[in-house]
Design an enzyme around this catalytic site. Structure first.
Site, PDB file in Angstrom:
ATOM      1  N   LYS A 162       0.872  -1.174   0.000  1.00  0.00           N
ATOM      2  CA  LYS A 162       0.000   0.000   0.000  1.00  0.00           C
ATOM      3  C   LYS A 162       0.902   1.214   0.000  1.00  0.00           C
ATOM      4  CE  LYS A 162      -4.270   1.632   0.261  1.00  0.00           C
ATOM      5  NZ  LYS A 162      -5.427   1.155  -0.484  1.00  0.00           N
ATOM      6  N   ASN A 194       0.858   2.452  -8.084  1.00  0.00           N
ATOM      7  CA  ASN A 194       0.849   0.984  -8.108  1.00  0.00           C
ATOM      8  C   ASN A 194       1.920   0.439  -9.041  1.00  0.00           C
ATOM      9  OD1 ASN A 194      -1.356   1.286  -6.474  1.00  0.00           O
ATOM     10  ND2 ASN A 194      -2.842   0.417  -7.889  1.00  0.00           N
ATOM     11  N   SER A 230      -1.504  -1.613  -4.112  1.00  0.00           N
ATOM     12  CA  SER A 230      -2.635  -0.702  -3.939  1.00  0.00           C
ATOM     13  C   SER A 230      -2.113   0.633  -3.445  1.00  0.00           C
ATOM     14  CB  SER A 230      -3.646  -1.269  -2.943  1.00  0.00           C
ATOM     15  OG  SER A 230      -4.253  -2.435  -3.444  1.00  0.00           O
TER      16      SER A 230
END
Length: 380
Positions: A162, A194, A230
């Protein structure tokens, strides 16, 4: 030697629901202080302003504090990665990874699941999309591998990250310091963050050589086969969770991976499940899983040519519904049809994560000697 890992998937019944985690702790399945990572899907729009991720994050961290001895500041260091958007049949859920004492784990000399996590150095807005981000992500991946007790990159089957994306505020910050950013389109920066992270994972695992700034988002042949990246507004570092296998760890779970070559590639999902160690018939069906599959984790992307199996689609031309949501729903339907479980982790924006139009797949299975802990439909 890392400790054995318990893995459980829990449903999320509303956006701030963490009762599944609470139940696991209260029923003695895991201990709050031993939770090392959570990876989940929330029901928001999956975009820059998807605040369901923040709401779910807060709910799960509050449980870790209430049911354990961590302070909130300590709980914030636990990697909790939320992917927004449960389009189509996808169902909100979370997969919880926790260590267990070695004397409570099933003993095995076979490779068993191990998890390592790390936080990168702070990522500056001007580094997103550039080599600085690749280098910082790669360093965090290597640190997480070490914590997982993995020395061979071939034993890494899933890297969930993330990372921050660009917002108006962070773009303004970069400009105030005389810096430039890769893009000023905040939604585009999700794909950018990403993709750059995927390259960092690939570099750390020796899948590719260090790319140049010009390669980012352009050299689609450069990718990682195990990265699932993500991004969101809720952090300014890369959270990195490395999941792989190691001998001597013990436990009942194992992970494998495969690659979907396109949005309809069911065989890519089955290959990941087989790679994890399940013995399946030549033409398997969801019933053959018999509760042994804990979860699958997929990345997906619209083919840049706008075709699947030679047939044209209009996702990239649709001005009403962004292609992020359309491909997520499509691949989510394929994954649910294969596994029989709509609570699959399907995340969009897969540039540099698998081949164009496809994406990596990871599968965690339960190889324990007693009753399996995975999902069954219909229930026995």
């Amino acid at each position: 030697m890392p400790e054995p890992i318990e893995v459980r998937k829990v449903a999320i019944t509303h956006v701030s629901d963490a009762s599944g985690l609470t139940d696991l702790i209260d029923n003695g399945v895991i201990e709050a202080d031993r939770v090392v990572a959570v990876i989940g899907k929330t029901e928001g729009n999956g975009g820059v302003n998807d605040y369901t991720r923040i709401i779910a994050d807060r709910a799960f961290r509050e449980v870790l504090v209430e049911r354990g001895t961590r302070t909130m500041e300590q709980a914030r260091q636990v990697p909790i990665v939320w992917s927004g958007g449960t389009d189509g049949v996808l169902s909100p859920h979370a997969t919880v990874f926790a260590t267990v004492p070695a004397d409570r784990a099933e003993q095995s000399d076979e490779p068993r699941l191990t998890v390592g996590f790390a936080m990168s150095e702070r990522l500056l807005p001007e580094e997103i999309g550039r080599r600085g981000m690749i280098e910082k992500v790669a360093a965090a991946v290597r640190e997480a591998m070490e914590r997982a007790g993995i020395t061979d990159p071939a034993d890494v089957h899933y890297v969930q990250t993330k990372t921050p994306l660009l917002t108006i505020q962070t773009i303004r910050d970069a400009k105030s310091r005389g810096e430039t950013v890769w893009t000023e389109h905040t939604h585009e920066s999700m794909d950018l963050s990403n993709g750059t992270t995927g390259l960092g994972v690939a570099v750390a695992l020796d899948e590719i050589e260090m790319p140049s700034d010009d390669d980012v988002m352009r050299r689609r042949d450069l990718y990682s086969s195990v990265a699932s990246c993500s991004s969101g507004v809720e952090l300014d570092q890369a959270q990195v969770v490395v999941v792989g296998n190691a001998r001597g760890v013990g436990g009942r779970y194992r992970i494998g991976h495969g690659v979907m070559t396109d949005a309809l590639d069911q065989d890519g999902i089955w290959s990941a499940i087989r790679d994890a160690g399940l013995d399946l018939p030549e033409r398997p069906q969801s019933g053959d899983l018999d509760g042994r599959l804990v979860n699958v984790f997929l990345k997906c992307e619209v083919d840049p040519d706008g075709v699947v199996h030679g047939r044209r689609n209009a996702m990239l031309d649709d001005s009403d519904v962004h292609w992020h949501r359309q491909i997520k729903a499509a691949v989510g339907g394929v994954a649910a049809a294969v596994t029989g479980d709509p609570a699959a982790f399907v995340s969009v924006s897969a540039v540099h994560q698998g081949p164009p139009g496809g994406g990596p797949v990871a599968a965690v299975v339960d190889l324990g000697a007693d009753l399996p802990t995975g999902y069954r439909w219909p229930p026995p």
